[in-house]
Enzyme design. Sequence first.
Site, mmCIF file in Angstrom:
data_model
loop_
_atom_site.group_PDB
_atom_site.id
_atom_site.type_symbol
_atom_site.label_atom_id
_atom_site.label_comp_id
_atom_site.label_asym_id
_atom_site.label_seq_id
_atom_site.Cartn_x
_atom_site.Cartn_y
_atom_site.Cartn_z
ATOM 1 N N ILE A 49 0.895 -1.165 0.000
ATOM 2 C CA ILE A 49 0.000 0.000 0.000
ATOM 3 C C ILE A 49 0.926 1.205 0.000
ATOM 4 O O ILE A 49 1.626 1.452 0.979
ATOM 5 C CB ILE A 49 -0.892 -0.002 1.254
ATOM 6 C CG1 ILE A 49 -1.778 -1.259 1.266
ATOM 7 C CG2 ILE A 49 -1.738 1.262 1.312
ATOM 8 C CD1 ILE A 49 -2.514 -1.470 2.585
ATOM 9 N N HIS A 50 0.982 1.918 -1.120
ATOM 10 C CA HIS A 50 1.982 2.981 -1.293
ATOM 11 C C HIS A 50 1.289 4.327 -1.449
ATOM 12 O O HIS A 50 0.455 4.511 -2.331
ATOM 13 C CB HIS A 50 2.826 2.670 -2.537
ATOM 14 C CG HIS A 50 4.046 3.525 -2.664
ATOM 15 N ND1 HIS A 50 5.263 3.168 -2.112
ATOM 16 C CD2 HIS A 50 4.241 4.728 -3.252
ATOM 17 C CE1 HIS A 50 6.157 4.112 -2.367
ATOM 18 N NE2 HIS A 50 5.562 5.077 -3.056
ATOM 19 N N CYS A 66 10.668 6.811 -0.296
ATOM 20 C CA CYS A 66 9.496 6.338 -1.052
ATOM 21 C C CYS A 66 9.831 5.704 -2.398
ATOM 22 O O CYS A 66 9.339 4.621 -2.722
ATOM 23 C CB CYS A 66 8.519 7.482 -1.272
ATOM 24 S SG CYS A 66 8.024 8.269 0.256
ATOM 25 N N GLN A 69 11.375 2.335 -2.008
ATOM 26 C CA GLN A 69 10.398 1.331 -1.569
ATOM 27 C C GLN A 69 9.469 0.929 -2.724
ATOM 28 O O GLN A 69 9.111 -0.241 -2.861
ATOM 29 C CB GLN A 69 9.545 1.884 -0.435
ATOM 30 C CG GLN A 69 10.294 2.051 0.872
ATOM 31 C CD GLN A 69 9.367 2.571 1.953
ATOM 32 O OE1 GLN A 69 8.632 3.538 1.730
ATOM 33 N NE2 GLN A 69 9.386 1.947 3.106
ATOM 34 N N ASP A 125 -0.352 12.626 10.508
ATOM 35 C CA ASP A 125 -0.660 11.771 9.361
ATOM 36 C C ASP A 125 -2.149 11.870 9.098
ATOM 37 O O ASP A 125 -2.961 11.454 9.928
ATOM 38 C CB ASP A 125 -0.251 10.321 9.686
ATOM 39 C CG ASP A 125 -0.344 9.402 8.483
ATOM 40 O OD1 ASP A 125 -1.004 9.760 7.483
ATOM 41 O OD2 ASP A 125 0.245 8.306 8.543
ATOM 42 N N ARG A 127 -3.809 10.489 6.587
ATOM 43 C CA ARG A 127 -4.319 9.468 5.661
ATOM 44 C C ARG A 127 -5.413 8.595 6.268
ATOM 45 O O ARG A 127 -5.348 8.240 7.433
ATOM 46 C CB ARG A 127 -3.174 8.547 5.202
ATOM 47 C CG ARG A 127 -2.205 9.221 4.267
ATOM 48 C CD ARG A 127 -1.018 8.330 3.985
ATOM 49 N NE ARG A 127 -0.195 8.134 5.166
ATOM 50 C CZ ARG A 127 0.898 7.382 5.193
ATOM 51 N NH1 ARG A 127 1.276 6.737 4.121
ATOM 52 N NH2 ARG A 127 1.602 7.288 6.300
HETATM 53 N N1 LIG Z 1 3.645 15.832 5.280
HETATM 54 C C1 LIG Z 1 4.751 15.210 4.910
HETATM 55 N N2 LIG Z 1 4.641 14.138 4.120
HETATM 56 C C2 LIG Z 1 5.767 13.510 3.765
HETATM 57 C C3 LIG Z 1 7.042 13.945 4.182
HETATM 58 N N3 LIG Z 1 7.960 13.112 3.653
HETATM 59 C C4 LIG Z 1 7.269 12.190 2.942
HETATM 60 N N4 LIG Z 1 5.960 12.428 3.011
HETATM 61 C C5 LIG Z 1 4.845 11.659 2.471
HETATM 62 O O1 LIG Z 1 4.716 10.482 3.246
HETATM 63 C C6 LIG Z 1 4.094 9.488 2.465
HETATM 64 C C7 LIG Z 1 4.964 8.279 2.437
HETATM 65 O O2 LIG Z 1 4.461 7.420 3.185
HETATM 66 P P1 LIG Z 1 5.452 6.786 4.180
HETATM 67 O O3 LIG Z 1 5.103 7.459 5.418
HETATM 68 O O4 LIG Z 1 6.867 6.718 3.718
HETATM 69 O O5 LIG Z 1 5.054 5.390 4.148
HETATM 70 P P2 LIG Z 1 4.506 4.885 5.394
HETATM 71 O O6 LIG Z 1 3.061 4.882 5.262
HETATM 72 O O7 LIG Z 1 5.004 5.649 6.511
HETATM 73 O O8 LIG Z 1 5.093 3.473 5.618
HETATM 74 P P3 LIG Z 1 5.834 2.436 4.739
HETATM 75 O O9 LIG Z 1 4.775 1.501 4.269
HETATM 76 O O10 LIG Z 1 6.744 1.801 5.690
HETATM 77 O O11 LIG Z 1 6.544 3.111 3.619
HETATM 78 C C8 LIG Z 1 3.960 10.015 1.064
HETATM 79 O O12 LIG Z 1 2.638 10.457 0.870
HETATM 80 C C9 LIG Z 1 4.954 11.167 1.063
HETATM 81 O O13 LIG Z 1 4.593 12.176 0.148
HETATM 82 C C10 LIG Z 1 7.117 15.086 5.023
HETATM 83 O O14 LIG Z 1 8.176 15.497 5.473
HETATM 84 N N5 LIG Z 1 5.952 15.678 5.354
HETATM 85 ZN ZN LIG Z 2 8.650 10.321 -0.164
#
Ligand SMILES: Nc1nc2c(ncn2[C@@H]2O[C@H](COP(=O)(O)OP(=O)(O)OP(=O)(O)O)[C@@H](O)[C@H]2O)c(=O)[nH]1
Ligand SMILES: [Zn+2]
Length: 193
Positions: A49-50, A66, A69, A125, A127
């Site tokens: 799930i990306h 990202c 991954q 977060d 989401r």
């Molecule tokens: N608000 C914000 N979003 C970020 C930042 N860096 C990356 N992102 C966002 O974080 C999201 C990436 O999800 P991740 O948090 O890496 O993935 P995850 O859900 O934490 O977990 P994994 O499945 O382990 O990768 C994407 O939507 C990126 O655009 C940041 O500094 N601030």
């Molecule tokens: Zn990223």
Amino acid sequence: MTHKDSLSARLPTPWGDFTIHALEAEDGKEHVALTFGEWDTKQPVLARIHSECLTGDALFSLRCDCGFQLKAALQKIAEEGAGVLLYLRQEGRGIGLTNKIRAYSLQDQGMDTVQANEHLGFGADERDFKVASDALDKLGIQKIRLMTNNPRKVSSMIDAGIDVVERVPLKYGHNPHNEDYLSTKQSKLGHLF
Ligand SMILES: Nc1nc2c(ncn2[C@@H]2O[C@H](COP(=O)(O)OP(=O)(O)OP(=O)(O)O)[C@@H](O)[C@H]2O)c(=O)[nH]1
Ligand SMILES: [Zn+2]
């Protein structure tokens, strides 16, 4: 969300031939699923799930992990011979690209990724992973082996009735530019590294 065959097409990649499916989601965003091979619905399906990260997925940014991954997940699915990757339009953990750039600017001034979101008036977060469980339901997938380091993705799927048989760690792309970012994810967002 509905899923019609006319919304699916071949998607050849460096790792093999996937099928791309447009997901008509309730939130109106253009999410997609990439599927590979055939699976036995009784067996767990290898899944990723990306969340969208334009900077990392498309523009080679080293500020996060990202893009690394994303590639690793597609490669693992192809090697396995079957699986699914949901590419969700949740840029910036749900705050959008412009706000993520605002958050990056605050991080350039010394805040961490969570402080920056909160300074902008957002949660750490934003989401909602219902779109992911809905997509898995529509694809007929009930059991998954989920590639993630994020425990919230695991618990969201379990809460939605998806059987997460295994969490498969996905540790790629660590570098000096994302060291602080990844350690904040570990200490404040609970990521398992
Ligand atoms: N608000 C914000 N979003 C970020 C930042 N860096 C990356 N992102 C966002 O974080 C999201 C990436 O999800 P991740 O948090 O890496 O993935 P995850 O859900 O934490 O977990 P994994 O499945 O382990 O990768 C994407 O939507 C990126 O655009 C940041 O500094 N601030
Ligand atoms: Zn990223």
